[in-house]
Write an enzyme that holds these catalytic residues in place. Structure first.
Site, PDB file in Angstrom:
ATOM      1  N   ASP A 213      -1.267 -10.287   7.014  1.00 40.63           N
ATOM      2  CA  ASP A 213      -0.915 -11.694   7.200  1.00 40.63           C
ATOM      3  C   ASP A 213      -1.555 -12.549   6.105  1.00 40.63           C
ATOM      4  OD1 ASP A 213       0.263 -10.847   9.651  1.00 40.63           O
ATOM      5  OD2 ASP A 213      -1.698 -10.952  10.603  1.00 40.63           O
TER       6      ASP A 213
ATOM      7  N   SER B  36       0.854  -1.190   0.000  1.00 41.99           N
ATOM      8  CA  SER B  36       0.000   0.000   0.000  1.00 41.99           C
ATOM      9  C   SER B  36       0.884   1.231   0.000  1.00 41.99           C
ATOM     10  CB  SER B  36      -0.925   0.015   1.222  1.00 41.99           C
ATOM     11  OG  SER B  36      -0.161   0.076   2.416  1.00 41.99           O
TER      12      SER B  36
END
Length: 322
Positions: A245, A197
């Site tokens: 994760d 991101s």
């Protein structure tokens, strides 16, 4: 750098993953977010729980235990004494302790001596940006360990923009600077870098965020080819825990299936994420009631309900090759 075999729609994978991450009794973060998707996609997963908490720390309360470096070493020694420490992948995420992180590196190095084809997938969780300002949420003494020990032995890393900046000491203000930072990260060791991101502006507007990836592939003649991609991902108006994760686990799986095609691997990873998050926010809003903000419990990832999307994601996010 990829190991093992994988067949879509059936057949057992020969690939075994050692996943060293946190564990929660309730919810989906760390190993709880990684194990189910990897198993659904055909991998054997051996999980070492770096912490065992009742729930993630976004709740008002949590209880539990933390594994220290000596305890991690003891678990690994048990595997080694029984000669069951053969792995194709190692996956790691959030760690708060410097000595624990150093022990992880020692284990990875030993496993790579046994199997030079082993792939280490590392999410270097250190911090993030809020309103343009970055801050670390792990102790600062972890940064040099990541820079000097962890990243050099990693094959795939998944930092966010802030973490990529920390690792290289270089700020990112443009796509060109992001590509330069990924080149710097390649030079430190990993052949695959995905900046998951960023705060770079998207041509599609403020409702989209930019993710970038770079993969170096070595030919038998020694030449190196680099594939670079950009993805524009629709933002979801909610705060989820465990998404990083889940991303790292699925990127492991899809780069295994598409070892020299980062574009396809990222499209499948991000599309699966999209489906999981959409389902999660729809369920959370329905449970919370109209006009009410969903609670952390209601925003737990709808993982089991998304099994089909994890297994065979409809690609809804396209990557652009740069």
């Amino acid at each position: 750098m990829q190991a093992g075999s994988w067949v879509v729609g059936g057949g057992d994978s020969d690939s075994r993953v050692l996943s060293i991450q946190s564990h929660v009794v309730r919810g989906y973060v760390g190993n709880r977010a990684a194990t189910f998707p990897l198993q659904v996609l055909g991998f054997e997963v051996d999980a070492v729980n770096s912490v065992q908490f009742s729930n993630h720390t976004g709740y008002a309360h949590w209880k539990g235990q933390v594994l220290n470096s000596d305890e991690l070493h003891a678990l690994y020694e048990g595997l080694k004494l029984n000669n069951v420490n053969q792995y194709d992948y190692v996956l790691t995420g959030y760690t708060r302790d410097k000595s624990f992180l150093a022990m992880v590196v020692d284990i990875v190095r030993e496993l790579k001596q046994q199997n030079p084809r082993l792939v280490y997938v590392c999410d270097p969780v250190m911090g993030d940006k809020w309103d343009g300002e970055g801050s670390m949420y792990v102790p600062e003494d972890l940064l040099p360990v990541y820079r000097e020990k962890v990243v050099p032995v990693a094959d795939i890393i998944t930092p966010n923009q802030f973490e990529a900046e920390l690792l290289t000491g270089r700020r990112i203000h443009s796509e060109e600077e992001a590509l330069a930072v990924m080149d710097m990260l390649h030079a430190m060791g990993p052949d695959t870098v995905v900046i998951t991101s960023s705060d770079l502006p998207s041509p599609r507007g403020k409702d989209y965020l930019i993710a970038l990836g770079s993969q170096r592939t070595r030919s038998p003649d020694g030449s190196v080819a680099t594939q670079r991609i950009r993805m524009e991902i629709c933002k979801v108006d909610a705060v989820f825990v465990g998404t990083g994760d889940l991303f790292a686990a699925m990127l492991l799986a899809w780069t295994h299936k598409h070892p020299n095609n980062l574009k396809v691997a990222c499209e499948k990873t991000v599309s699966a994420m999209h489906h999981v998050l959409r389902r999660t926010i729809q369920c959370a809003k329905a449970k919370a009631g109209e006009g009410l903000k969903p609670s952390p419990a209601q925003l737990e990832l709808r993982m089991v309900q998304s099994k089909r999307d994890i297994e065979d994601p409809e690609v809804v996010v396209q990557a652009t090759v740069l």
